[in-house]
Each structure stands twice: as C-alpha cells, then as structure tokens.
Design an enzyme around this catalytic site. Structure first.
Site, PDB file in Angstrom:
ATOM      1  N   THR A  49       0.829  -1.202   0.000  1.00 23.79           N
ATOM      2  CA  THR A  49       0.000   0.000   0.000  1.00 23.79           C
ATOM      3  C   THR A  49       0.864   1.253   0.000  1.00 23.79           C
ATOM      4  O   THR A  49       0.468   2.291  -0.522  1.00 23.79           O
ATOM      5  CB  THR A  49      -0.933   0.007   1.225  1.00 23.79           C
ATOM      6  OG1 THR A  49      -1.648  -1.228   1.248  1.00 23.79           O
ATOM      7  CG2 THR A  49      -1.908   1.157   1.191  1.00 23.79           C
ATOM      8  N   TYR A 137       7.426 -11.368   4.286  1.00 27.09           N
ATOM      9  CA  TYR A 137       6.215 -10.937   3.585  1.00 27.09           C
ATOM     10  C   TYR A 137       5.907 -11.976   2.523  1.00 27.09           C
ATOM     11  O   TYR A 137       6.508 -11.984   1.451  1.00 27.09           O
ATOM     12  CB  TYR A 137       6.462  -9.559   2.969  1.00 27.09           C
ATOM     13  CG  TYR A 137       5.245  -8.874   2.384  1.00 27.09           C
ATOM     14  CD1 TYR A 137       3.973  -9.450   2.398  1.00 27.09           C
ATOM     15  CD2 TYR A 137       5.371  -7.622   1.822  1.00 27.09           C
ATOM     16  CE1 TYR A 137       2.883  -8.806   1.870  1.00 27.09           C
ATOM     17  CE2 TYR A 137       4.288  -6.953   1.278  1.00 27.09           C
ATOM     18  CZ  TYR A 137       3.049  -7.543   1.303  1.00 27.09           C
ATOM     19  OH  TYR A 137       1.970  -6.891   0.771  1.00 27.09           O
ATOM     20  N   LYS A 165       4.015 -12.585   7.492  1.00 28.40           N
ATOM     21  CA  LYS A 165       2.767 -11.957   7.048  1.00 28.40           C
ATOM     22  C   LYS A 165       2.228 -12.832   5.923  1.00 28.40           C
ATOM     23  O   LYS A 165       2.785 -12.878   4.836  1.00 28.40           O
ATOM     24  CB  LYS A 165       3.078 -10.540   6.562  1.00 28.40           C
ATOM     25  CG  LYS A 165       1.922  -9.731   6.013  1.00 28.40           C
ATOM     26  CD  LYS A 165       2.463  -8.338   5.631  1.00 28.40           C
ATOM     27  CE  LYS A 165       1.378  -7.377   5.177  1.00 28.40           C
ATOM     28  NZ  LYS A 165       1.015  -7.606   3.763  1.00 28.40           N
TER      29      LYS A 165
END
Length: 298
Positions: A49, A137, A165
């Site tokens: 993001t 990630y 994550k």
C-alpha cells in the site's frame, strides 16, 4: 513490559508522492498522525500500500525519516525493504535502521523466479544486515513466490526473523493453517495475515496480527474490530465487520491500492494519485466508494 511488535493491528498507510516519485512528507505525516491517535499497535511503512517498489532508495529513506520524526516512538514503525537485488535490500535495511525504524518487512521481489535456496539466502542476508526484527512478507499474488512450510521453518531459525505476514488461505481455513504451522515454528514466532476481508476470521482463529490496508485510512473502526476479534468475541466482530463489506467488495474488484488512493482524496487527506503506470479509479466508481465510506463512518 513492551508489547510485541508483530501483534494486533498493523496499519499500512499510503506513501503520497508527486509524479516524479518525490515523497510528500507533509501528507505522509498527516496520515501517520491519524494512526498514532487511533492507537494502532504498529505502522507498516512502505508496504505494498505504501508503493515501496515505485520509490527510489533516497525517497524510501525520506519516508522513513519523516515517519520516525512524526511518530516519535509512540508506535513501532515496520519498514518494507523489498527490492530485486540482495545488496540493495541490505542497504535499505541499514538505511531504515539508521533512521530509527523498529522492525523490517521483506518480500521476495524478483524478475527471474526464485528457488527456495535463493530465497533463503536472500532473507538470511537481509535479516542479518541489521539487529532489527524482520517479518517475512509472503505475498505470492504479487511476487509469484510462495513460501513452503519447510522454508518458513528454516527461515524461522535465522537470527532476527521473528514473524510472517501470510496471504489469506484457500477457503479461509485459518484454524487448519495455524494448527499446521505453529508446531513447527519457534515459540513467539508471530503469524499474521493480510487480505483485509478475511482478517477478522484470522484473528478469531488465533492469528497474532492483522496487517491492514484499510487501517491506513480508517484506523479507529479497524482497531475496534481487531480488539473484538482478538478477545474472541465473534458476534461483536461480525457486527463491526459488516460496515466494511462494501469497501471489501471494492477492494476485491478494483484493487485495494486504487481504492484507498481514491478514498484519501475523497476524505481530503491527500491530493496524490497512484504512481504511474497505475491509473486512478474512474469517476463512475466514485458513488459506490462514497457510499462505502458513508457506511463505515455511519
């Protein structure tokens, strides 16, 4: 006793920048101040993001410096350091550490598909380039690399790698996935999820963290939802999740990044557009977005 960094609600804000990719420090700090006020558990700076892959090393450092200056230690700042080359990722990690970041987030960015051994060595090098804790990630929809259980187990033994994550599992089977992963990972190794529309269920199933796009703009309702889910209150979590549904539908249809840029513009928080070649949402979608925001704020 300090709270774990990779736990609770981690809010991922946009990184506003001009067309040349220069970070709008004032705009970024305006977004971050809202997150501090909402008492999120951490800030995920320069995540997907935060358009980390669209920014130069210099601009990433500008963003980290601005964030640390704004937050002033009140909320941990987790900084994304993903990039193609291992040496450059190490340098980004060192920049973040020197600027005062609290933790790192690393995605296996690649052009040539990585083998598991290549991914392991890349993560090992970046994780040991600083003393900061690092979160893996795992974002196969973007990176086209998925971490096997065996690779996660191997990486969890590397110094400083403390969390992962995860993407939403197939059929939203969080309990089964957590039951499979946790016994093979060290005690205290944190498992969190992204994919906002599934994270309430993830927390109810025992996940440690919600890595949230929506919390970058709507931190207070996201924080309330996180609290209910982490307390195991399924009925209250369902009640608090319901107003998010129109926004989740827009995320799934148009991509969360485009939607949150348009939402930030509608809320008069920013005047930035997505980095080119990405295009803003078309004007005919705005009534649906405005209605989704109204449902959430109502």
């Amino acid at each position: 006793m300090p709270q774990p960094i990779f736990a609770g609600l981690s809010a991922f804000p946009l990184t506003p920048a001009d067309e040349a990719g220069r970070v709008d420090v004032e705009g970024l700090q305006r977004l971050l101040a809202r997150l501090v006020e909402a008492d999120v558990q951490s800030i995920g700076l320069l995540g997907s993001t935060g358009t980390y892959m669209y920014l130069s090393r210099e601009e990433r450092l500008r963003a980290v410096t601005a964030a640390v200056e704004c937050v002033q230690g009140r909320v941990p700042v987790i900084v994304g350091v993903g990039t193609l080359r291992t040496d450059e990722a190490e340098a980004l990690a060192q920049d973040a550490a020197a600027a005062g970041a609290d933790a790192l987030l690393l995605a296996p960015v690649s052009y040539t598909p990585l083998t598991e051994e290549e991914a392991f060595r890349h993560f090992e090098a970046v994780a040991t380039a600083t003393d900061l804790p690092l979160c893996i990630y795992n974002n196969p929809s973007t990176t086209h690399f998925a971490f096997s259980d065996g690779l996660l187990q191997r990486l969890a033994s590397v110094a400083n790698i403390k969390a992962v994550k995860m993407p939403l599992p197939k059929n939203m089977e969080f309990a089964a996935e957590l039951s499979r992963l946790k016994p093979n990972l060290p005690d205290g190794f944190a498992i969190g999820y992204s994919g906002d529309w599934g994270c309430s269920d993830a927390l109810l199933a025992g996940a440690d963290c919600w890595y949230s796009v929506v919390a970058g703009l709507f931190a207070k309702p996201a924080a309330a939802l996180t609290k209910a889910a982490m307390q195991g209150d399924a009925a209250e979590a369902a009640r608090l999740d319901a107003p998010f549904m129109p926004l989740w539908d827009l995320f799934k249809t148009y991509g969360s990044l485009r939607v949150v840029y348009a939402a930030a513009e509608h809320l008069k928080l920013l005047h930035a557009k997505p980095p080119r070649p990405l295009l803003p949402l078309s004007s005919d979608i705005m009534p649906a977005l405005e209605a989704a925001i109204a449902a959430l704020e109502g």
